[in-house]
Design a protein around this motif. Structure first.
Motif, mmCIF file in Angstrom:
data_model
loop_
_atom_site.group_PDB
_atom_site.id
_atom_site.type_symbol
_atom_site.label_atom_id
_atom_site.label_comp_id
_atom_site.label_asym_id
_atom_site.label_seq_id
_atom_site.Cartn_x
_atom_site.Cartn_y
_atom_site.Cartn_z
ATOM 1 N N ASP A 145 0.857 -1.188 0.000
ATOM 2 C CA ASP A 145 0.000 0.000 0.000
ATOM 3 C C ASP A 145 0.895 1.240 0.000
ATOM 4 N N GLU A 146 0.767 1.994 -1.148
ATOM 5 C CA GLU A 146 1.602 3.172 -1.292
ATOM 6 C C GLU A 146 1.136 4.325 -0.404
ATOM 7 N N ARG A 147 -0.072 4.105 0.188
ATOM 8 C CA ARG A 147 -0.514 5.147 1.095
ATOM 9 C C ARG A 147 0.229 5.048 2.416
ATOM 10 N N THR A 150 6.382 4.176 1.093
ATOM 11 C CA THR A 150 6.866 4.680 -0.183
ATOM 12 C C THR A 150 7.310 3.511 -1.042
#
Length: 402
Positions: A145-147, A150
């Protein structure tokens, strides 16, 4: 008026002067041929020995050369089981202790290797367990999860998972390889121990056979080696080497030696007369039963060669005939009666023909003869001469021949 002198001394002087004058004129020594007995004997010296003997030998199970430390005196009475000689155990004891030390050292090496292998195995097992837990945590908390993470953090998590998987493979491989290597090292130690154990058994066996035992009752007599020497302290001995004999003194024989130059005619079956040096007035008859094929020196580095032969005695006197007693003998080659013989120097030969120089009224004539038996200094003449003939002892000058 003539005077005739008949004094015997005067007549003898005249005859002597006449003979000397004749010999001087001829310049040749002569002899009268007569018939007489012709006996040829070979003189020999040696010692008594038993016809049958039991060899006393170094034990056949003794491995390697051993140094003689002690030996019983020659001609000693022994009983069955008595110790007659003993080897020096110093070197074998040293070798045994060194092999035992190396064997024990390998035992310690094996124990140390076992502890080392156990430590390595525990380290690898612990590493495997920790890495497995780390991998489980990494898989549980992995997120793309890029949320939350990074891209760089996500890539680091993926690389960390790959690293942990590779680390697990490494620990698994290490455990397998280490197990095989540990087994190989232990097998190598056992193989080395086996070699040392074999040597330990060999040296212990040698130490158990350091003594030479008499096999039965008898008189212990030293056995001479090939060069005629007897065993002495310090000699090197090998398995099966004979150091002595236990002779059966009820039947004795004579072992004799004759120079090679005097042995012509010596053969099995010839009769002989034997005399003990200690009893020179007693004669014992016997027969030649064995003759060596080749002459050899009696002593090491001696240039004189001898033939060894054996005479079997017709009877044995146990009271005076002990092994080792010195004897002399006469081997009877010929004993002819009423035959013609001449000195060898008076007999000439060439290309198979034999002749003498026979004295005649006209001088010395070449007379062919047939020789018979011969000795070192005389020859029997079977044809060509008669009793009363006069022959030259040397080659007569040409002016004396016809």
């Amino acid at each position: 008026m003539s005077m005739i002198i008949k004094h015997p001394l005067f007549i003898a002087c005249l005859l002597l002067l006449s003979a000397c004058s004749q010999q001087s004129n001829d310049g040749v020594l002569t002899m009268d041929v007569t018939r007489a007995s012709f006996a040829v004997d070979i003189p020999a010296v040696g010692e008594l020995e038993a016809s049958q003997s039991t060899a006393v030998t170094v034990p056949t199970g003794l491995r390697g050369p051993q140094s003689l430390a002690w030996i019983l005196e020659n001609f000693s009475e022994v009983k069955a089981g008595d110790v007659v000689a003993r080897m020096d155990p110093t070197r074998e004891n040293y070798r045994l202790k060194m092999e035992q030390f190396d064997f024990d050292k390998l035992g310690f090496d094996s124990s140390m290797q076992t502890e080392k292998d156990r430590t390595i195995s525990q380290t690898l097992s612990a590493g495997t367990q920790v890495t497995s837990q780390e991998r489980d945590l990494a898989e549980r908390f992995f997120s793309e999860d890029e949320r939350v993470y990074t891209k760089i953090e996500i890539i680091d998590q993926m690389r960390n998972q790959d690293y942990l998987v590779a680390k697990m493979h490494y620990f698994d491989w290490g455990l397998d390889q280490h197990g095989e290597q540990a087994d190989a090292e232990q097998e190598l130690i056992k193989l080395k121990q086996k070699g040392h154990s074999a040597k330990i058994n060999r040296y212990e066996n040698n130490l158990n056979q350091m003594e030479i035992i008499a096999p039965h009752d008898g008189l212990f007599v030293y056995q001479a080696s090939w060069d005629g020497t007897f065993p002495v302290v310090g000699d090197m001995m090998w398995s099966g080497f004979s150091i002595g004999l236990l002779p059966d003194t009820s039947v004795m024989q004579a072992k004799l030696f004759v120079q090679e130059s005097e042995a012509a005619g010596l053969a099995i079956g010839k009769t002989a007369t034997v005399y003990l040096d200690a009893y020179p007035d007693k004669a014992f008859s016997g027969t030649v039963t064995q003759v060596d094929a080749l002459a050899k020196p009696k002593e090491k580095d001696s240039p004189v060669n001898y033939f060894q032969f054996t005479i079997s005695l017709d009877k044995t006197l146990v009271d005076i005939m002990q092994p080792g007693r010195q004897v002399r003998a006469q081997v009877h080659l010929l004993d002819l009666q009423d035959v013609l013989t001449i000195p060898n120097q008076a007999l000439f030969q060439k290309e198979g023909s034999y002749w003498v120089y026979l004295k005649t009224r006209a001088g010395f004539a070449k007379q062919e003869v047939t020789p018979g038996n011969r000795s070192l200094n005389r020859t029997e003449i079977t044809q060509g001469l008669t009793q009363g003939d006069i022959i030259a002892l040397t080659t007569p000058p040409k002016r004396s021949r016809i």
